[in-house]
Write a protein that holds these residues in place. Structure first.
Motif, PDB file in Angstrom:
ATOM      1  N   THR A  22      11.457  31.727  34.674  1.00 48.94           N
ATOM      2  CA  THR A  22      11.597  30.802  35.803  1.00 48.94           C
ATOM      3  C   THR A  22      10.567  29.684  35.734  1.00 48.94           C
ATOM      4  OG1 THR A  22      10.080  32.038  37.233  1.00 48.94           O
ATOM      5  CG2 THR A  22      12.414  32.682  37.262  1.00 48.94           C
ATOM      6  N   GLY A  53      19.967  27.068  31.212  1.00 54.10           N
ATOM      7  CA  GLY A  53      19.460  27.607  32.464  1.00 54.10           C
ATOM      8  C   GLY A  53      19.496  26.573  33.567  1.00 54.10           C
ATOM      9  N   GLU A  54      18.955  26.949  34.712  1.00 50.73           N
ATOM     10  CA  GLU A  54      18.954  26.043  35.863  1.00 50.73           C
ATOM     11  C   GLU A  54      17.852  26.444  36.829  1.00 50.73           C
ATOM     12  OE1 GLU A  54      22.209  27.846  38.820  1.00 50.73           O
ATOM     13  OE2 GLU A  54      23.051  27.166  36.897  1.00 50.73           O
ATOM     14  N   GLY A  56      15.826  27.878  39.759  1.00 50.99           N
ATOM     15  CA  GLY A  56      16.000  29.100  40.522  1.00 50.99           C
ATOM     16  C   GLY A  56      16.472  30.274  39.707  1.00 50.99           C
ATOM     17  N   VAL A  57      16.962  30.022  38.508  1.00 51.65           N
ATOM     18  CA  VAL A  57      17.460  31.097  37.633  1.00 51.65           C
ATOM     19  C   VAL A  57      16.515  31.319  36.463  1.00 51.65           C
ATOM     20  CG1 VAL A  57      19.352  31.867  36.151  1.00 51.65           C
ATOM     21  CG2 VAL A  57      19.841  30.645  38.291  1.00 51.65           C
TER      22      VAL A  57
END
Length: 231
Positions: A22, A53-54, A56-57
């Protein structure tokens, strides 16, 4: 650190992981803000680094992606060169040759600025011809350690008294004044340290040994010296 160093550190961090990490965790490890992490991830993605990814993930670099050769800070480069020169001066010929080749590969990917820094480094670690005999011994002992071959040796103690022994070479320890071989001595049924310069004869036997939980360099360091390992 400047932006280039920060981006390189981020790429190194992402490449070292198999699972996503994260932005909060990245920020804590790198000592930057989460906002800076998001900006740096976007900059790397725009430059072609396949980050998945992004927010919060988590983020990770797509497996199998090949990145350009890594770069070094001046201090990291200095450490590598000094280490290479010490290997060339204090170990056997084969390892010295390998160290030279590694140094050449490192120099081939340096920027002009770092190449100049490498050429101006202040350390000088000469190779002394009088040490050639010890280098030959070093090579024999290193290979015996790697291949777990027993050794038949003639060894002189500090008083000059000689003994014939069968030993299990476990590892080589470098001190400031000399190299010593850590081994299990069949004659004494115990660990012994042997100075390279006190071997009077050295024969690598065809018989092999298998390190155990009780007889190994890790066991010696833990039981005798009181530490887990050195390296």
């Amino acid at each position: 650190m400047n932006k280039a160093e920060r981006l390189f550190q981020l790429v190194t961090l992402l490449r070292s992981r198999r699972t996503a990490i994260t932005a909060d965790a990245i920020a804590a490890m790198m000592g930057v803000s989460v906002r800076t992490v998001y900006r740096d991830v976007q900059a790397l993605s725009l430059s072609g680094v396949p980050i998945e990814g992004e927010a919060g993930v988590g983020f990770l670099i797509r497996p199998g992606h090949h990145l350009p050769p890594l770069m070094f800070t001046p201090d990291e480069l200095q450490a590598l060169i000094v280490g290479s020169r010490m290997v060339q001066s204090f170990t056997d010929r084969d390892l010295a040759r390998a160290a030279q080749q590694v140094e050449q590969k490192i120099r081939s990917v340096l920027t002009d600025e770092l190449k100049q820094h490498a050429e101006q480094q202040p350390y000088r670690i000469p190779v002394v011809e009088d040490d050639d005999g010890l280098r030959e011994t070093h090579g024999q002992l290193r290979r015996a350690c790697e291949q777990h071959c027993k050794l038949a040796v003639g060894y002189a103690d500090e008083n000059g008294s000689e003994t014939e022994r069968i030993i299990w070479p476990l590892g080589m320890i470098g001190w400031t004044s000399c190299w010593t071989l850590l081994a299990w001595c069949e004659l004494r049924r115990d660990y012994r340290n042997f100075r390279f310069d006190r071997f009077r004869s050295l024969q690598v036997l065809e018989e092999h040994f298998t390190p155990t939980a009780e007889i190994s360099i890790a066991a010696y360091l833990k039981q005798v010296i009181g530490i887990r390992d050195i390296g």
